[in-house]
Structure formats: C-alpha cells, structure tokens
Design an enzyme around this catalytic site. Sequence first.
Site, PDB file in Angstrom:
ATOM      1  CG  ASP A 179      35.070  33.094  40.781  1.00 43.71           C
ATOM      2  OD1 ASP A 179      34.426  32.080  40.453  1.00 43.71           O
ATOM      3  OD2 ASP A 179      35.125  34.128  40.103  1.00 43.71           O
ATOM      4  CG  ASP A 195      36.985  32.588  29.828  1.00 44.84           C
ATOM      5  OD1 ASP A 195      35.827  32.173  30.007  1.00 44.84           O
ATOM      6  OD2 ASP A 195      37.967  32.156  30.452  1.00 44.84           O
TER       7      ASP A 195
END
Length: 245
Positions: free
Chosen positions: A8, A130
């Site tokens: 990330d 998500d």
Amino acid sequence: MLIIPAIDLKDGACVRLRQGRMEDSTVFSDDPVSMAAKWVEGGCRRLHLVDLNGAFEGQPVNGEVVTAIAKRYPTLPIQIGGGIRSLETIEHYVKAGVSYVIIGTKAVKDPAFVAEACRAFPGKIIVGLDAKDGFVATDGWAEISTVQVIDLAKQFEADGVSSIVYTDIAKDGMMQGCNVPFTAALAAATKIPVIASGGIHNLGDIKSLLDAKVPGIIGAITGRAIYEGTLDVAEAQAFCDSYQG
C-alpha cells in the site's frame, strides 16, 4: 489459491492502514521497490499494489513507484488499485507493464464503465468491492453506499471481469481473521473468481478460506500479517499448493 502480498503506497512509502483510515497508518518501508523484491524473493506469484493517495484523490499519485516495480519484475503479475477512474489511467498502467487494473469506486458509481474498460482491455480488469456489513463502500472507504455487494457483483458477470477483490473493511488491517462466510457466499453466488482481502492474520485464516471448499476463491491478499511476521509468504503458498482438504 494464490497468496498475494499487498504493498500500500502513501506519499511514496509502503504503509498499512487500519480499517482504511489514512490517519491510522504504519510505515513499513520508505522503499516500496525493495519491499516488492522481498516478497518476490519469498516466492510470491502476484503482487497487489494500492495507491492510497490516489484512492482519496481520484487520480494516480504514486504511479511512478508502481511503474518502477513493474519494470523491475516484467514477468510477475501485478495488480494495481486506487484512483483508477478513466480509460487513460488504465492504458497508462497497462503500457507500464501492469497485468491487472482494479476499478473500485468508479465501478460502483458507474457500472457501465467496467464493461467499457473490459472491452478496451480484455482480461486486464479486476473489480474491487470493499464492503461493510455487506454494503459497498467507495471513495477510499469514506462513503458507505446502499448497494449490496453480491447484487453488484452479479451485474459484472457479462462484462468479462477477470476477478473481484473483496475486502471487508471492518477486518482490514486488524489481523483478526478474514470474513470467510461472506467471502465464500460471494464466490458461490457469482461466476467471477474472487480474491479475499482484509483481516488475514496467520496460516489458520488461509486454511479457513481453503476449508470453505469454494473453487471460486482464487487468491488471498495479505498485508499487515506478512509485515509483522505472523504469516510467511512462502510457507502459506506451499500450504495452498499442497492442500488436499
């Protein structure tokens, strides 16, 4: 099932967030390319990259880092998500050597864009769903929609989507186990292969996904667990390869 290390990216560094909160981040390395090298040398067969700044800003911010990793490992499948809202951005990443591009927020707000992207870049498009309590979240998880994950996933079946990355927000970065029941339900309900994400802590969580006996679960993305040492990439991949159930 593939074990897919996550990198990330925030402000050029490799970080991990807790439950998607930018203010609750841990920096694990200021050299993401070297971090990619660590996971490749550890035997990973695919990398999951996320441009966190891009997810919040709606356009690529850490694109140079992504390109650098793709150039260093031209034969390694790499998937990138975060801030991908246009065909131009997808084209940029594909030309840079990225194997798969993940469409998240844009897929929820403009499902027709997914079909368009699949036509333009066949085999290259992943949809990132998500969710919190079964409802899709968007805009770097800042917004919770009224759209059910399974309902939306079914809409993409005819488009030629390569796979779905399903992340349970409540679990992400918490290392308290992934949401196996919902991941399995999603994979069973759609023809699109599913990659699990969020909450994986150790080999037991990998075993739980395999024990679900749903062929549609083709991968598991892991972040904080491999950075903090509760899961070993090579060991986990070997376990998946030899799993008999």
